[in-house]
Design a protein around this motif. Structure first.
Motif, mmCIF file in Angstrom:
data_model
loop_
_atom_site.group_PDB
_atom_site.id
_atom_site.type_symbol
_atom_site.label_atom_id
_atom_site.label_comp_id
_atom_site.label_asym_id
_atom_site.label_seq_id
_atom_site.Cartn_x
_atom_site.Cartn_y
_atom_site.Cartn_z
ATOM 1 N N MET A 190 0.842 -1.190 0.000
ATOM 2 C CA MET A 190 0.000 0.000 0.000
ATOM 3 C C MET A 190 0.885 1.251 0.000
ATOM 4 N N ALA A 191 0.305 2.370 -0.418
ATOM 5 C CA ALA A 191 1.050 3.628 -0.480
ATOM 6 C C ALA A 191 0.143 4.763 -0.049
ATOM 7 N N ARG A 192 0.745 5.797 0.438
ATOM 8 C CA ARG A 192 -0.004 6.996 0.790
ATOM 9 C C ARG A 192 0.836 8.201 0.416
ATOM 10 N N LEU A 193 0.200 9.356 0.382
ATOM 11 C CA LEU A 193 0.898 10.579 0.022
ATOM 12 C C LEU A 193 1.597 11.157 1.238
ATOM 13 N N HIS A 194 2.831 11.586 1.036
ATOM 14 C CA HIS A 194 3.611 12.240 2.080
ATOM 15 C C HIS A 194 4.030 13.617 1.582
ATOM 16 N N ARG A 195 4.039 14.559 2.491
ATOM 17 C CA ARG A 195 4.282 15.957 2.129
ATOM 18 C C ARG A 195 5.758 16.301 2.308
ATOM 19 N N ILE A 196 6.319 16.927 1.288
ATOM 20 C CA ILE A 196 7.717 17.368 1.310
ATOM 21 C C ILE A 196 7.750 18.885 1.199
ATOM 22 N N LEU A 197 8.592 19.505 2.006
ATOM 23 C CA LEU A 197 8.761 20.957 1.997
ATOM 24 C C LEU A 197 10.200 21.272 1.642
ATOM 25 N N GLN A 198 10.378 22.196 0.715
ATOM 26 C CA GLN A 198 11.697 22.630 0.260
ATOM 27 C C GLN A 198 11.882 24.087 0.647
ATOM 28 N N ALA A 199 12.998 24.404 1.319
ATOM 29 C CA ALA A 199 13.183 25.750 1.840
ATOM 30 C C ALA A 199 14.651 26.126 1.836
ATOM 31 N N ASN A 200 14.902 27.425 1.913
ATOM 32 C CA ASN A 200 16.241 27.982 2.084
ATOM 33 C C ASN A 200 16.119 29.100 3.106
ATOM 34 N N THR A 201 16.809 28.983 4.231
ATOM 35 C CA THR A 201 16.668 29.956 5.314
ATOM 36 C C THR A 201 17.751 31.022 5.321
ATOM 37 N N ASN A 202 18.679 30.982 4.355
ATOM 38 C CA ASN A 202 19.716 32.017 4.241
ATOM 39 C C ASN A 202 20.516 32.208 5.530
ATOM 40 N N HIS A 203 20.749 31.142 6.275
ATOM 41 C CA HIS A 203 21.502 31.199 7.536
ATOM 42 C C HIS A 203 20.878 32.174 8.529
ATOM 43 N N GLY A 242 11.692 5.245 3.439
ATOM 44 C CA GLY A 242 10.848 4.249 2.812
ATOM 45 C C GLY A 242 11.574 3.628 1.629
ATOM 46 N N ASP A 243 10.904 3.591 0.479
ATOM 47 C CA ASP A 243 11.530 3.039 -0.730
ATOM 48 C C ASP A 243 12.164 4.128 -1.582
ATOM 49 N N ILE A 244 12.404 5.303 -0.989
ATOM 50 C CA ILE A 244 12.977 6.445 -1.708
ATOM 51 C C ILE A 244 14.334 6.799 -1.121
ATOM 52 N N ALA A 245 15.288 7.096 -1.994
ATOM 53 C CA ALA A 245 16.557 7.691 -1.583
ATOM 54 C C ALA A 245 16.416 9.203 -1.761
ATOM 55 N N LEU A 246 16.331 9.930 -0.655
ATOM 56 C CA LEU A 246 16.152 11.381 -0.676
ATOM 57 C C LEU A 246 17.508 12.049 -0.503
ATOM 58 N N ILE A 247 17.874 12.913 -1.462
ATOM 59 C CA ILE A 247 19.171 13.581 -1.447
ATOM 60 C C ILE A 247 18.938 15.091 -1.408
ATOM 61 N N ARG A 255 14.054 4.268 -6.433
ATOM 62 C CA ARG A 255 13.452 5.588 -6.659
ATOM 63 C C ARG A 255 14.295 6.633 -5.931
ATOM 64 N N VAL A 256 14.730 7.647 -6.668
ATOM 65 C CA VAL A 256 15.624 8.669 -6.117
ATOM 66 C C VAL A 256 14.994 10.033 -6.303
ATOM 67 N N LEU A 257 15.090 10.860 -5.261
ATOM 68 C CA LEU A 257 14.580 12.229 -5.295
ATOM 69 C C LEU A 257 15.696 13.153 -4.842
ATOM 70 N N VAL A 258 16.105 14.073 -5.725
ATOM 71 C CA VAL A 258 17.149 15.051 -5.426
ATOM 72 C C VAL A 258 16.490 16.419 -5.304
ATOM 73 N N VAL A 259 16.650 17.045 -4.159
ATOM 74 C CA VAL A 259 15.962 18.306 -3.879
ATOM 75 C C VAL A 259 16.951 19.282 -3.265
ATOM 76 N N GLY A 260 16.916 20.537 -3.711
ATOM 77 C CA GLY A 260 17.758 21.532 -3.070
ATOM 78 C C GLY A 260 17.995 22.759 -3.913
ATOM 79 N N ASP A 318 15.079 27.075 -7.314
ATOM 80 C CA ASP A 318 15.436 25.859 -6.607
ATOM 81 C C ASP A 318 14.833 24.681 -7.365
ATOM 82 N N LEU A 319 15.515 23.547 -7.333
ATOM 83 C CA LEU A 319 15.159 22.448 -8.230
ATOM 84 C C LEU A 319 14.868 21.174 -7.467
ATOM 85 N N ALA A 320 14.135 20.277 -8.137
ATOM 86 C CA ALA A 320 13.884 18.925 -7.643
ATOM 87 C C ALA A 320 13.908 17.980 -8.837
#
Length: 377
Positions: free
Chosen positions: A1-14, A82-87, A118-123, A146-148
Motif C-alpha cells: 500500500m502507499a499513501r501521500l507524504h508531504r515534502i517541503l523545500q526551503a532555504n533559510t539564508n543562515h 521508505g523506498d525512496i533515496a532522498l538527497i 526511486r531517487v529524489l534530489v531536492v535543493g 530551486d530544483l527537484a
C-alpha cells in the motif's frame, strides 16, 4: 500500500528567525520531510551534510517511514526514506562552473549507489532564470530557481507541486509537493478495533497500584446474583486503572504549532503576506506607478521587520514564562515534566475521588496532632 507524504523545500539564508519560522511551518502544515538549504544551524535530530549547508528533517510519526542516513559529503546529504533515496543538495553560486560539473558527477554516483530504485534530489543549485515566476525573487524582479529531480519511476508519483505565497523571512519561498511511498506503516486498510487498547510498554506500575487502591475504595460490595452488573463493574474499574497508568495505543493528533507560537505571530505573518501581495499586484499594473510601488514595498519591509522582531523574541519569552512558573510553583508542571511524571492520558488519581472520601483518606494518612498515641514497646 502507499499513501501521500508531504515534502517541503526551503532555504533559510543562515537566518535564525527564518529557521524558527520554518520549524513552525513544518508543524502547522504536517510536513513529513523538509529539505533545508543554508540552515542557520543543524540540530541533533536533523541530518546535515559535512558543511552544514543543507539538512533533512523528518516528522516522527507512526504513519510515515523513518529516515536514516545513507551518506553525506560537502553540499549533499542522502537518506533512505521508505523506498525512496532522498538527497538534499546545496551548491554555492560563488564557485566556478568546473566545480559545479564535478559536484553533479558526485551526485550521480551517490544516486547510483543507493539501494532504493526511486531517487529524489531536492535543493538549491543556484540555477538562474530570466523569468519572473520562480522560487526566489528579489525586489528588482530577478529570480533563482530551486530544483527537484526524480527518477522516472518516482516522477509520476509526485503531485500537487506548488510555490507557497507565505512569509518565510527569507528571500526564498517555500516549495511544497506530495509524493507516494510504498510500504508506509499508516497505509494499512481496515477498520479499527472497537475495544480500547493501551501502550503496555509505557505502564507506570506505581500509578497502576495507586489507581487499583482507589478503585477498591470506590467499588461497592458485589452482588453475586447480578453477574452482568458485577462484570460491568469490574470492566469499568480496570478501565480506570489502565487510563491512569498508561496511554492509549492510538497516537494523539500531532501538534500544529511549536511551544512559542501565538495568535499574535500568526496575525503579523498574515499582515506580511497581505502587504507583499499588494506590492506584487502593483508591479503588474500598466502603466506602472513607480512611486506607489516604492510606497507599497516600504510597507511590506516594515511589516516584515515587525514580524521578524516579534518572532525572534518569542522563544526567549516562552522560556522566561516557564521559569516564572517554576519559581511560583516549583513542584508543579515544570517539576513533573522534569521527573517525567506527567500523564496527559489520565488525570491524577486524587482528582477522581469524591471530596468526602478524599478527606477521609487524608485524615487517615495525616491525623491531627494529639489524636494518635505513639506505640510503646
Amino acid at each position: 500500500m502507499a499513501r501521500l507524504h508531504r515534502i517541503l523545500q526551503a532555504n533559510t539564508n543562515h537566518c535564525k528567525a527564518a529557521q524558527d519560522l520554518l520549524v513552525q511551518t513544518f508543524a502547522e502544515w504536517l510536513v513529513d520531510v523538509a529539505v533545508v538549504a543554508e540552515p542557520y544551524s543543524v540540530p541533533r535530530n536533523w541530518l546535515g551534510d559535512e558543511d552544514s549547508s543543507v539538512a533533512l528533517v523528518a516528522r516522527s510519526s507512526t504513519d510515515s517511514p523513518p529516515i536514516s542516513l545513507i551518506e553525506k559529503g560537502p553540499g549533499y546529504v542522502a537518506a533512505a526514506w521508505g523506498d525512496i533515496a532522498l538527497i538534499g543538495v546545496y551548491f554555492s553560486p560563488n564557485r566556478p562552473l568546473v566545480d559545479f560539473e564535478s559536484f553533479l558527477g558526485v551526485l550521480a554516483m551517490v544516486a547510483g549507489r543507493a539501494e532504493q530504485r526511486r531517487v529524489l534530489v531536492v535543493g538549491d543549485l543556484n540555477a538562474k532564470s530570466v523569468r519572473d515566476s520562480a522560487h526566489l525573487r528579489s525586489a528588482g524582479g530577478g529570480s533563482i530557481v530551486d530544483l527537484a529531480f526524480a527518477t522516472p519511476s518516482l516522477a509520476t508519483h509526485v503531485v500537487d507541486w506548488r510555490v507557497e505565497l507565505v512569509e518565510t523571512l527569507s528571500d526564498h519561498r517555500y516549495v511544497r509537493f506530495d509524493v507516494s511511498i510504498r510500504g508506509s506503516r499508516g497505509a494499512r486498510t481496515g477498520g479499527q478495533s472497537p475495544f480500547p487498547r493501551w501502550a503496555l510498554t509505557r505502564l507506570d506500575q506505581e500509578a497502576a497500584g495507586e489507581a487499583a487502591f482507589v478503585q477498591d475504595w470506590l467499588t461497592p460490595p458485589v452482588d453475586i446474583r447480578g453477574v452482568d452488573a458485577a462484570a460491568a463493574q469490574l470492566r469499568d474499574s480496570l478501565t480506570e486503572v489502565c487510563n491512569s497508568s498508561m496511554p492509549r495505543s492510538h497516537r494523539p493528533p500531532p501538534r500544529r504549532a511549536v511551544y512559542w507560537w501565538s495568535e499574535e505571530l500568526a496575525t503579523l505573518r498574515a499582515a506580511c503576506v497581505a502587504a507583499r501581495r499588494k506590492y506584487t499586484r502593483s508591479r503588474r499594473r500598466r502603466p506602472r506607478d513607480l512611486a506607489n510601488e516604492d510606497r507599497l514595498y516600504a510597507s511590506y519591509v516594515e511589516a516584515k521587520s515587525v514580524f521578524k522582531a516579534k518572532l525572534a523574541a518569542a522563544p526567549d519569552r516562552a522560556r522566561s514564562e516557564m521559569l516564572e512558573d517554576l519559581d511560583n510553583d516549583p513542584f508543579g508542571r515544570p517539576y513533573k515534566a522534569a521527573r517525567n511524571k506527567l500523564r496527559p492520558y489520565g488525570p491524577p488519581v486524587a482528582e477522581t475521588l469524591e471530596p468526602t472520601l478524599l478527606d477521609g483518606v487524608v485524615q487517615s494518612l495525616f491525623p491531627p496532632p494529639g489524636t494518635v498515641s505513639p506505640l510503646r514497646q
